[in-house]
Design an enzyme around this catalytic site. Structure first.
Site, PDB file in Angstrom:
ATOM      1  N   PHE A   1       0.866  -1.189   0.000  1.00 37.49           N
ATOM      2  CA  PHE A   1       0.000   0.000   0.000  1.00 37.49           C
ATOM      3  C   PHE A   1       0.899   1.235   0.000  1.00 37.49           C
ATOM      4  CE2 PHE A   1      -2.318   3.224   2.596  1.00 37.49           C
ATOM      5  CZ  PHE A   1      -3.300   3.500   1.657  1.00 37.49           C
TER       6      PHE A   1
ATOM      7  N   GLN B   1       9.297  -1.507  33.429  1.00 36.59           N
ATOM      8  CA  GLN B   1       9.779  -0.873  34.658  1.00 36.59           C
ATOM      9  C   GLN B   1       9.744  -1.862  35.826  1.00 36.59           C
ATOM     10  OE1 GLN B   1      11.023   2.051  34.344  1.00 36.59           O
ATOM     11  NE2 GLN B   1      11.581   2.406  36.467  1.00 36.59           N
TER      12      GLN B   1
ATOM     13  N   GLY C   1      12.637  -4.272  35.790  1.00 36.85           N
ATOM     14  CA  GLY C   1      13.996  -3.761  35.981  1.00 36.85           C
ATOM     15  C   GLY C   1      14.901  -4.159  34.818  1.00 36.85           C
TER      16      GLY C   1
ATOM     17  N   GLU D   1       0.271   4.243  10.656  1.00 33.15           N
ATOM     18  CA  GLU D   1      -1.123   3.923  10.311  1.00 33.15           C
ATOM     19  C   GLU D   1      -2.127   4.831  11.031  1.00 33.15           C
ATOM     20  OE1 GLU D   1      -1.404  -0.580  10.409  1.00 33.15           O
ATOM     21  OE2 GLU D   1       0.739  -0.207  10.556  1.00 33.15           O
TER      22      GLU D   1
ATOM     23  N   GLU E   1      -2.058  11.807  17.403  1.00 33.79           N
ATOM     24  CA  GLU E   1      -2.556  13.188  17.331  1.00 33.79           C
ATOM     25  C   GLU E   1      -3.647  13.316  16.272  1.00 33.79           C
ATOM     26  OE1 GLU E   1       0.577  12.292  17.355  1.00 33.79           O
ATOM     27  OE2 GLU E   1       1.237  13.075  19.291  1.00 33.79           O
TER      28      GLU E   1
HETATM   29  C1  LIG Z   1       7.713   0.939   9.766  1.00 27.12           C
HETATM   30  C2  LIG Z   1       6.790   1.786   8.983  1.00 27.12           C
HETATM   31  C3  LIG Z   1       5.958   1.196   8.040  1.00 27.12           C
HETATM   32  C4  LIG Z   1       5.098   1.992   7.265  1.00 27.12           C
HETATM   33  N1  LIG Z   1       4.346   1.385   6.276  1.00 27.12           N
HETATM   34  C5  LIG Z   1       3.636   2.181   5.423  1.00 27.12           C
HETATM   35  C6  LIG Z   1       3.003   1.608   4.266  1.00 27.12           C
HETATM   36  O1  LIG Z   1       3.065   0.395   4.019  1.00 27.12           O
HETATM   37  N2  LIG Z   1       2.336   2.436   3.411  1.00 27.12           N
HETATM   38  C7  LIG Z   1       2.245   3.796   3.633  1.00 27.12           C
HETATM   39  O2  LIG Z   1       1.635   4.483   2.827  1.00 27.12           O
HETATM   40  N3  LIG Z   1       2.836   4.365   4.724  1.00 27.12           N
HETATM   41  C8  LIG Z   1       3.537   3.603   5.616  1.00 27.12           C
HETATM   42  N4  LIG Z   1       4.184   4.172   6.694  1.00 27.12           N
HETATM   43  C9  LIG Z   1       4.053   5.612   6.932  1.00 27.12           C
HETATM   44  C10 LIG Z   1       3.308   5.975   8.212  1.00 27.12           C
HETATM   45  O3  LIG Z   1       1.946   5.652   8.086  1.00 27.12           O
HETATM   46  C11 LIG Z   1       3.573   7.468   8.486  1.00 27.12           C
HETATM   47  O4  LIG Z   1       4.892   7.546   8.988  1.00 27.12           O
HETATM   48  C12 LIG Z   1       2.582   8.046   9.457  1.00 27.12           C
HETATM   49  O5  LIG Z   1       1.331   8.201   8.824  1.00 27.12           O
HETATM   50  C13 LIG Z   1       3.020   9.420   9.993  1.00 27.12           C
HETATM   51  O6  LIG Z   1       3.392  10.279   8.946  1.00 27.12           O
HETATM   52  P1  LIG Z   1       4.777  11.087   9.019  1.00 27.12           P
HETATM   53  O7  LIG Z   1       5.844  10.119   9.380  1.00 27.12           O
HETATM   54  O8  LIG Z   1       4.936  11.822   7.747  1.00 27.12           O
HETATM   55  O9  LIG Z   1       4.614  12.094  10.215  1.00 27.12           O
HETATM   56  P2  LIG Z   1       3.993  13.586  10.113  1.00 27.12           P
HETATM   57  O10 LIG Z   1       2.704  13.580   9.386  1.00 27.12           O
HETATM   58  O11 LIG Z   1       5.050  14.520   9.618  1.00 27.12           O
HETATM   59  O12 LIG Z   1       3.708  13.901  11.635  1.00 27.12           O
HETATM   60  C14 LIG Z   1       4.754  14.162  12.582  1.00 27.12           C
HETATM   61  C15 LIG Z   1       4.124  14.296  13.971  1.00 27.12           C
HETATM   62  O13 LIG Z   1       3.273  15.434  13.998  1.00 27.12           O
HETATM   63  C16 LIG Z   1       1.981  15.054  14.428  1.00 27.12           C
HETATM   64  N5  LIG Z   1       0.997  15.868  13.721  1.00 27.12           N
HETATM   65  C17 LIG Z   1       0.774  15.923  12.383  1.00 27.12           C
HETATM   66  N6  LIG Z   1      -0.212  16.783  12.108  1.00 27.12           N
HETATM   67  C18 LIG Z   1      -0.622  17.302  13.295  1.00 27.12           C
HETATM   68  C19 LIG Z   1      -1.623  18.236  13.690  1.00 27.12           C
HETATM   69  N7  LIG Z   1      -2.422  18.812  12.799  1.00 27.12           N
HETATM   70  N8  LIG Z   1      -1.757  18.536  15.008  1.00 27.12           N
HETATM   71  C20 LIG Z   1      -0.965  17.954  15.924  1.00 27.12           C
HETATM   72  N9  LIG Z   1      -0.004  17.053  15.621  1.00 27.12           N
HETATM   73  C21 LIG Z   1       0.152  16.723  14.327  1.00 27.12           C
HETATM   74  C22 LIG Z   1       1.844  13.596  14.065  1.00 27.12           C
HETATM   75  O14 LIG Z   1       0.867  12.979  14.845  1.00 27.12           O
HETATM   76  C23 LIG Z   1       3.255  13.102  14.366  1.00 27.12           C
HETATM   77  O15 LIG Z   1       3.359  12.848  15.739  1.00 27.12           O
HETATM   78  C24 LIG Z   1       5.043   3.395   7.485  1.00 27.12           C
HETATM   79  C25 LIG Z   1       5.887   3.994   8.441  1.00 27.12           C
HETATM   80  C26 LIG Z   1       6.762   3.212   9.167  1.00 27.12           C
HETATM   81  C27 LIG Z   1       7.680   3.891  10.142  1.00 27.12           C
END
Ligand SMILES: Cc1cc2nc3c(=O)[nH]c(=O)nc-3n(C[C@H](O)[C@H](O)[C@H](O)COP(=O)(O)OP(=O)(O)OC[C@H]3O[C@@H](n4cnc5c(N)ncnc54)[C@H](O)[C@@H]3O)c2cc1C
Length: 385
Positions: A127, A339, A342, A366, A370
């Protein structure tokens, strides 16, 4: 009538599966997986176990030859399997091939080419939605699909795509009208990984062992027939199955919390410090009591959301509630379990450190916590006050 107990047949399913997990999975859980893949033989071994338990193809609808379990029954299974780290965190595949629900909407040639081979286990899909500049806010994605006669021409970069290297095709989200964003601007395509212009870029190493990929799309020509549903309806199509995915998160997290409580309690009973077991200390007892109460709240949230969806309701907020509360709660549980143990918790002799790393990641991937809270807050502001 509100019921707080599982029906008899689900209780039996839960008990049988629990026995299997305790006897066949937990004793081998530090051996069966290397990073994000099964070590040779383990997937087949667990698949055999699932077949004997009648859980093979449990989430495939009956008309496609599967068990067609409802969401409540599947939640029971996900919770039990969530108690062990014997499975890779993001691609378990022990109850059958992973079929993204959107594929069931396919008809004719697309069904022959994509759905049926996936059901037979001959093809795998990934995906691809996230991009370097668009994660939580996928509507701002920069990957574009521009119509050119009978084709779309796709350009862009996707990031963090699980299983890209072992997939035959991707379910790709791309902007067909960037000015419309989530309101009719995003479409869903099926794109073969060997299409000219598709290239795997960087592979990321993560603290959980998962190694997702970057996918580069450079002037990729895809037949217009590979558009799933109507142009611009990519997000609304996905909404149908995202709710069930959020309940799945919640159910699995309940399993993590349950195992955390089991491990924490039994260790607290046997570990003696200053002449008495940890379990005799109020400071530890209150931690266990909080874990237990939060676990039971989470379980009810999962059963409620699953039951509502099974009754045909959208249960959108309830599903967000599940993903947010249960994933956060399970992280608190495994952190407390760590925790209480230990130093021994930090070693790879116990499953705790791996569970901790996995559960930490679910607060981000996923649907980050937030984002879940933002949707729930929108509902609260509308419905209350
Ligand atoms: C191991 C792994 C597997 C993955 N597999 C897939 C996959 O198969 N397919 C796919 O499409 N994606 C995949 N992803 C992507 C994953 O779904 C995204 O990393 C996730 O949706 C968060 O997006 P970002 O990393 O760009 O964080 P960002 O969107 O940049 O967010 C950074 C932080 O800011 C917070 N934030 C963002 N907007 C706001 C707001 N308006 N108010 C307050 N806080 C906010 C977020 O909650 C987060 O804590 C994968 C990621 C990892 C690490």
């Amino acid at each position: 009538m509100v019921s707080f107990v599982l029906p008899e047949e689900l209780r039996m399913l839960k008990d049988n599966l629990r026995r299997y997990v305790d006897a066949e999975m937990i004793p081998h859980e530090r051996d069966s997986v290397a990073e994000d893949e099964f070590r040779p033989g383990w997937r087949e071994r667990f698949q055999e176990g699932m077949k004997k338990l009648g859980l093979w193809m449990m989430d495939v609808p009956e008309e496609h030859g599967g068990g067609g379990l409802d969401l409540l029954a599947k939640s029971v299974v996900w919770t039990e399997l969530g108690r062990t780290i014997a499975l890779p965190a993001r691609e378990d595949l022990i109850t059958g091939p992973s079929v993204r629900s959107i594929l069931y909407s396919l008809e004719g040639e697309l069904k022959e080419k994509y759905l049926l081979p996936v059901l037979r286990g001959d093809k795998r899909a990934c995906f691809a939605q996230t991009e370097p500049d668009a994660g939580s806010d996928p509507a701002s994605m920069r990957t574009t699909a521009v119509r050119d006669g009978n084709h779309y021409v796709i350009n862009g970069t996707k990031r963090f795509i699980t299983g890209a290297a072992r997939s035959d095709f991707m379910q790709l989200m791309a902007a067909t009208d960037r000015s419309k964003g989530s309101r009719g601007g995003i479409s869903c395509f099926l794109v073969d990984m060997d299409t000219p212009g598709v290239r795997l870029g960087a592979q990321y190493q993560t603290m959980m062992g998962d190694k997702p990929w970057e996918i580069v799309l450079d002037n990729v020509r895809v037949p217009a027939t590979n558009l799933v549903g109507e142009e611009g309806k990519g997000f609304s199509l996905a909404q149908k199955w995202l709710g069930a995915g959020r309940v799945k998160h919640g159910a699995r997290a309940v399993g993590v919390a349950e195992r955390s409580l089991e491990m924490a309690t039994s260790y607290a009973k046997q570990r003696v410090t200053f002449g008495r077991p940890l379990a005799d200390r109020q400071g530890i007892q209150w931690k266990l009591a909080d874990m237990y109460m939060e676990l039971e709240v989470a379980r009810m949230l999962v059963w409620r959301a699953a039951s509502l969806i099974d009754q045909g309701e959208e249960a959108r907020v309830e599903a967000y509630h599940c993903k947010y509360y249960c994933d956060e709660m399970a992280f608190r549980a495994i952190d407390t379990c760590m925790q209480i143990h230990g130093g021994i918790a930090l070693t790879t002799d116990l499953p705790i450190e791996r569970m901790w790393r996995q559960q930490r990641s679910y607060r981000i991937t996923e649907g980050a916590s937030e984002v879940m809270r933002t949707v729930i807050a929108r509902h609260v502001v509308k419905a209350y006050g």
